[in-house]
Every structure is written in structure tokens, then in C-alpha cells.
Design a protein around this motif. Structure first.
Motif, PDB file in Angstrom:
ATOM      1  N   GLN A   3     -10.810  32.781  37.065  1.00  0.00           N
ATOM      2  CA  GLN A   3     -11.871  32.859  38.069  1.00  0.00           C
ATOM      3  C   GLN A   3     -12.033  31.488  38.709  1.00  0.00           C
ATOM      4  OE1 GLN A   3     -12.719  34.064  34.696  1.00  0.00           O
ATOM      5  NE2 GLN A   3     -11.740  35.937  35.446  1.00  0.00           N
ATOM      6  N   LEU A   4     -12.117  31.472  40.019  1.00  0.00           N
ATOM      7  CA  LEU A   4     -12.178  30.222  40.772  1.00  0.00           C
ATOM      8  C   LEU A   4     -13.407  30.229  41.673  1.00  0.00           C
ATOM      9  CD1 LEU A   4      -8.427  30.134  41.872  1.00  0.00           C
ATOM     10  CD2 LEU A   4      -9.456  28.881  39.976  1.00  0.00           C
ATOM     11  N   VAL A   5     -14.141  29.136  41.657  1.00  0.00           N
ATOM     12  CA  VAL A   5     -15.326  29.008  42.502  1.00  0.00           C
ATOM     13  C   VAL A   5     -15.270  27.677  43.237  1.00  0.00           C
ATOM     14  CG1 VAL A   5     -17.838  28.936  42.596  1.00  0.00           C
ATOM     15  CG2 VAL A   5     -16.693  30.424  40.931  1.00  0.00           C
ATOM     16  N   GLU A   6     -15.185  27.753  44.566  1.00  0.00           N
ATOM     17  CA  GLU A   6     -15.144  26.553  45.393  1.00  0.00           C
ATOM     18  C   GLU A   6     -16.560  26.109  45.749  1.00  0.00           C
ATOM     19  OE1 GLU A   6     -11.709  29.254  46.889  1.00  0.00           O
ATOM     20  OE2 GLU A   6     -13.809  29.470  46.292  1.00  0.00           O
ATOM     21  N   SER A   7     -16.698  24.816  45.983  1.00  0.00           N
ATOM     22  CA  SER A   7     -17.964  24.253  46.451  1.00  0.00           C
ATOM     23  C   SER A   7     -17.686  22.965  47.203  1.00  0.00           C
ATOM     24  CB  SER A   7     -18.916  23.987  45.276  1.00  0.00           C
ATOM     25  OG  SER A   7     -18.355  23.043  44.390  1.00  0.00           O
ATOM     26  N   SER A  17     -16.200  12.471  55.936  1.00  0.00           N
ATOM     27  CA  SER A  17     -15.446  12.877  54.748  1.00  0.00           C
ATOM     28  C   SER A  17     -16.207  13.958  53.980  1.00  0.00           C
ATOM     29  CB  SER A  17     -15.234  11.677  53.818  1.00  0.00           C
ATOM     30  OG  SER A  17     -14.499  10.665  54.453  1.00  0.00           O
ATOM     31  N   LEU A  18     -15.448  14.753  53.253  1.00  0.00           N
ATOM     32  CA  LEU A  18     -16.005  15.749  52.348  1.00  0.00           C
ATOM     33  C   LEU A  18     -15.116  15.819  51.121  1.00  0.00           C
ATOM     34  CD1 LEU A  18     -16.922  18.890  54.533  1.00  0.00           C
ATOM     35  CD2 LEU A  18     -18.513  17.487  53.210  1.00  0.00           C
ATOM     36  N   ARG A  19     -15.707  16.194  49.996  1.00  0.00           N
ATOM     37  CA  ARG A  19     -14.914  16.467  48.801  1.00  0.00           C
ATOM     38  C   ARG A  19     -15.207  17.882  48.344  1.00  0.00           C
ATOM     39  NH1 ARG A  19     -14.514  13.800  42.750  1.00  0.00           N
ATOM     40  NH2 ARG A  19     -16.496  14.875  42.436  1.00  0.00           N
ATOM     41  N   LEU A  20     -14.160  18.679  48.340  1.00  0.00           N
ATOM     42  CA  LEU A  20     -14.266  20.048  47.850  1.00  0.00           C
ATOM     43  C   LEU A  20     -13.920  20.080  46.362  1.00  0.00           C
ATOM     44  CD1 LEU A  20     -12.495  22.025  50.719  1.00  0.00           C
ATOM     45  CD2 LEU A  20     -14.879  21.241  50.567  1.00  0.00           C
ATOM     46  N   SER A  21     -14.587  20.969  45.647  1.00  0.00           N
ATOM     47  CA  SER A  21     -14.301  21.186  44.237  1.00  0.00           C
ATOM     48  C   SER A  21     -13.988  22.649  44.011  1.00  0.00           C
ATOM     49  CB  SER A  21     -15.503  20.794  43.371  1.00  0.00           C
ATOM     50  OG  SER A  21     -15.841  19.447  43.528  1.00  0.00           O
ATOM     51  N   CYS A  22     -13.168  22.902  43.026  1.00  0.00           N
ATOM     52  CA  CYS A  22     -12.843  24.271  42.636  1.00  0.00           C
ATOM     53  C   CYS A  22     -12.914  24.320  41.116  1.00  0.00           C
ATOM     54  CB  CYS A  22     -11.462  24.653  43.131  1.00  0.00           C
ATOM     55  SG  CYS A  22     -10.888  26.258  42.536  1.00  0.00           S
ATOM     56  N   ALA A  23     -13.919  25.014  40.610  1.00  0.00           N
ATOM     57  CA  ALA A  23     -14.108  25.147  39.176  1.00  0.00           C
ATOM     58  C   ALA A  23     -13.428  26.413  38.683  1.00  0.00           C
ATOM     59  CB  ALA A  23     -15.595  25.185  38.858  1.00  0.00           C
ATOM     60  N   ALA A  24     -12.663  26.275  37.621  1.00  0.00           N
ATOM     61  CA  ALA A  24     -11.902  27.404  37.081  1.00  0.00           C
ATOM     62  C   ALA A  24     -12.424  27.815  35.718  1.00  0.00           C
ATOM     63  CB  ALA A  24     -10.426  27.033  36.975  1.00  0.00           C
TER      64      ALA A  24
END
Length: 125
Positions: A3-7, A17-24
Motif C-alpha cells: 500500500q502506497l500513500v503519497e503526500s 521547491s517541494l518534497r513529495l513523500s510516499c509511505a509504504a
């Protein structure tokens, strides 16, 4: 299953600038190759960046080289996409994807088994 959730998406100005995260969660994240893709309105989903299971190899689309950086923290089950010098053409929904296995970097959608729901990035001029 993975399961993957981006933020981390948002609305910014050109040059920001932006930093994206993807929690697995689910299967062992540290054994997955990971990728970031994006989709602009009315366009196909396209490859942005990829990283192998241990972070030793990365690969980027030409249009983000020198501006974006992909990284991962296997202890936190998270992959990141650092985006600098953003341009209006970077606008779109950004998706992370996972492919279980000790694979190298991959840049094709069909190579990935699991996808997140996406996070919106909007860059205004």
C-alpha cells in the motif's frame, strides 16, 4: 500487497521547491524498486524518476535531470522526490509505484505492480 500513500503536494510558484513523500506498508519495502510518475490533465502518465531497492541506483527522465532527486529511507518505509526549480509544466498528479524484488531501476508503467492514489502539484508562473 504493497500500500502506497503519497503526500507533500501543493500549489507553488515557478522556481519554488517541494518534497513529495510516499509511505509504504505491507510487503517488505526494502525489497521493492520504486518509481515516481506524473500525469498532467489530458496527458498520459509519464515517468519521472526511479530508485532501486537499496538506493544504489537512480534514473531520471531528461526533463527533470538536475532539478529533481529521488531518495529512499528503508528504515522509514518511505521514498522521496525532492523537486527544485519547479516550472509550470511540472504541474500534474504525482504517483509513486512499487515493484517487489531486487530489481534495477525501471521507467515503464507496466513494470510496476502497485500504485498510490497520487498527490497534486500545481506550479503557477
Amino acid at each position: 500487497q504493497v500500500q502506497l500513500v503519497e503526500s507533500g503536494g501543493g500549489s507553488v510558484q515557478a522556481g519554488d521547491s517541494l518534497r513529495l513523500s510516499c509511505a509504504a506498508s505491507g510487503r517488505t519495502f526494502s525489497q521493492c524498486a520504486m518509481g515516481w510518475f506524473r500525469q498532467a490533465p489530458g496527458k498520459e502518465r509519464e515517468f519521472v524518476a526511479a530508485i532501486n531497492w537499496n538506493g544504489g541506483s537512480t534514473y531520471y527522465a531528461d526533463f527533470v535531470k538536475g532539478r529533481f532527486a529521488i531518495s529512499r529511507d528503508n528504515a522509514k518505509n518511505t521514498v522521496y522526490l525532492e523537486m527544485n526549480s519547479l516550472k509550470p509544466e511540472d504541474t500534474g498528479v504525482y504517483f509513486c509505484a512499487a515493484r517487489p524484488g531486487f530489481n534495477t531501476v525501471m521507467n515503464l508503467k507496466l513494470q510496476y505492480n502497485y500504485w498510490g492514489q497520487g498527490t497534486q502539484v500545481t506550479v503557477s508562473a
